[in-house]
Scaffold this motif. Structure first.
Motif, short mmCIF file in Angstrom:
data_model
loop_
_atom_site.label_atom_id
_atom_site.label_comp_id
_atom_site.label_asym_id
_atom_site.label_seq_id
_atom_site.Cartn_x
_atom_site.Cartn_y
_atom_site.Cartn_z
N UNK A 101 0.84 -1.19 0.00
CA UNK A 101 0.00 0.00 0.00
C UNK A 101 0.88 1.25 0.00
N UNK A 102 0.60 2.18 -0.90
CA UNK A 102 1.30 3.46 -0.92
C UNK A 102 0.44 4.53 -0.27
N UNK A 103 1.04 5.31 0.63
CA UNK A 103 0.32 6.34 1.37
C UNK A 103 1.07 7.67 1.32
N UNK A 104 0.35 8.76 1.52
CA UNK A 104 0.93 10.11 1.52
C UNK A 104 0.40 10.90 2.71
N UNK A 105 1.00 12.06 2.94
CA UNK A 105 0.44 12.94 3.96
C UNK A 105 -0.69 13.76 3.34
N UNK A 106 -1.30 14.60 4.13
CA UNK A 106 -2.51 15.31 3.71
C UNK A 106 -2.27 16.45 2.73
N UNK A 107 -1.03 16.85 2.55
CA UNK A 107 -0.75 17.98 1.67
C UNK A 107 -0.83 17.56 0.21
N UNK A 108 -1.26 18.44 -0.64
CA UNK A 108 -1.38 18.14 -2.06
C UNK A 108 -2.78 17.69 -2.42
N UNK A 109 -3.04 17.65 -3.73
CA UNK A 109 -4.37 17.25 -4.19
C UNK A 109 -4.54 15.74 -4.06
N UNK A 115 -1.13 9.43 -7.17
CA UNK A 115 0.00 9.11 -8.06
C UNK A 115 1.29 8.92 -7.26
N UNK A 116 1.53 9.75 -6.26
CA UNK A 116 2.73 9.62 -5.43
C UNK A 116 2.68 8.33 -4.61
N UNK A 117 1.53 8.00 -4.07
CA UNK A 117 1.38 6.74 -3.34
C UNK A 117 1.65 5.54 -4.24
N UNK A 118 1.22 5.63 -5.49
CA UNK A 118 1.48 4.57 -6.45
C UNK A 118 2.98 4.43 -6.72
N UNK A 119 3.66 5.56 -6.88
CA UNK A 119 5.12 5.51 -7.09
C UNK A 119 5.83 4.93 -5.88
N UNK A 120 5.37 5.24 -4.68
CA UNK A 120 5.98 4.68 -3.46
C UNK A 120 5.77 3.18 -3.38
N UNK A 121 4.55 2.72 -3.62
CA UNK A 121 4.28 1.28 -3.58
C UNK A 121 5.10 0.55 -4.64
N UNK A 122 5.18 1.12 -5.83
CA UNK A 122 5.94 0.47 -6.90
C UNK A 122 7.45 0.52 -6.66
N UNK A 142 -2.58 2.31 -4.24
CA UNK A 142 -2.32 3.61 -3.64
C UNK A 142 -3.57 4.11 -2.96
N UNK A 143 -3.41 4.53 -1.72
CA UNK A 143 -4.50 5.16 -1.00
C UNK A 143 -4.29 6.67 -0.91
N UNK A 144 -3.17 7.17 -1.47
CA UNK A 144 -2.92 8.60 -1.41
C UNK A 144 -2.97 9.10 0.01
N UNK A 145 -3.76 10.14 0.24
CA UNK A 145 -3.88 10.71 1.58
C UNK A 145 -5.14 10.24 2.30
N UNK A 146 -5.83 9.24 1.74
CA UNK A 146 -7.13 8.82 2.25
C UNK A 146 -7.08 8.02 3.54
N UNK A 163 4.32 6.69 3.59
CA UNK A 163 4.78 5.32 3.83
C UNK A 163 4.31 4.36 2.75
N UNK A 164 4.96 3.19 2.75
CA UNK A 164 4.51 2.03 1.99
C UNK A 164 4.42 0.88 2.98
N UNK A 165 3.28 0.22 3.02
CA UNK A 165 3.02 -0.85 3.99
C UNK A 165 2.83 -2.16 3.24
#
Length: 170
Positions: A101-109, A115-122, A142-146, A163-165
């Motif tokens: 799972x790719x995750x991001x913080x709350x900043x950004x759209x 897309x960033x969560x996808x790059x992290x997971x990959x 990717x869950x993004x900031x969700x 993070x990536x989990x």
């Protein structure tokens, strides 16, 4: 009379478009993978009850989570050590499949963070593949900031959410 008719038509049109506003569907966010996978029979001695495979994974690797710097998806030395431990475990359990799972913080759209969560997971997937784990055993999402794990709006919370989990699914 034409002003009244025009006003009524505009009022009806406004009501009609307000009713069409897109509402957030609870089904648009994929469900979380099960925290417990199937029991892995045959492991351990007969006196112990086999733990769910995901719990076993989490106990036996250094961590199921790698963290990233702000707006980054590169695998740093700390992440390499964690993923090396995961690769070693996965090599000793060759029939086990995982989801990263790719995750991001709350900043950004929302779109940017997905897309960033996808790059992290990959990035994590590609690193594990470079360590001999078949990419066919690894899915990414990717869950993004969700799905933050820390709800604060400060540097410490944001760092935990980037993070990536790795989740064992079978």
């Amino acid at each position: 009379m034409s002003k009244i008719t025009t006003g009524l038509v505009l009022g009806v049109a406004l009501l009609a478009t307000a009713g069409c506003a897109k509402k957030r569907d609870a089904n648009t966010i994929p469900p979380a993978p099960s925290e417990t996978g199937p029991v892995n029979p045959g492991e351990g001695d007969s006196d112990t009850v086999a733990a769910p495979i995901n719990e076993q994974f989490r106990r036996e690797v250094s961590s199921d989570t790698v963290h990233f710097a702000f707006d980054q998806y590169d695998i740093d030395p700390e992440a390499r050590a964690i993923l090396d431990s995961q690769a070693q475990w996965l090599n000793s359990h060759p029939n086990t499949r995982i989801t990263i799972e790719g995750h991001c913080d709350e900043r950004g759209t929302r779109e940017y963070n997905l897309a960033l969560g996808d790059r992290r997971a990959n990035a994590a997937k590609n690193y594990l593949a470079s360590r001999g784990i078949s990419p066919a055993r690894i899915t990414t999402i990717s869950y993004g900031k969700e799905r933050p794990i820390a709800l604060g709006s400060d540097d410490a919370s944001w760092a935990q959410n980037r993070r990536a989990v790795t989740i064992v699914i079978s």
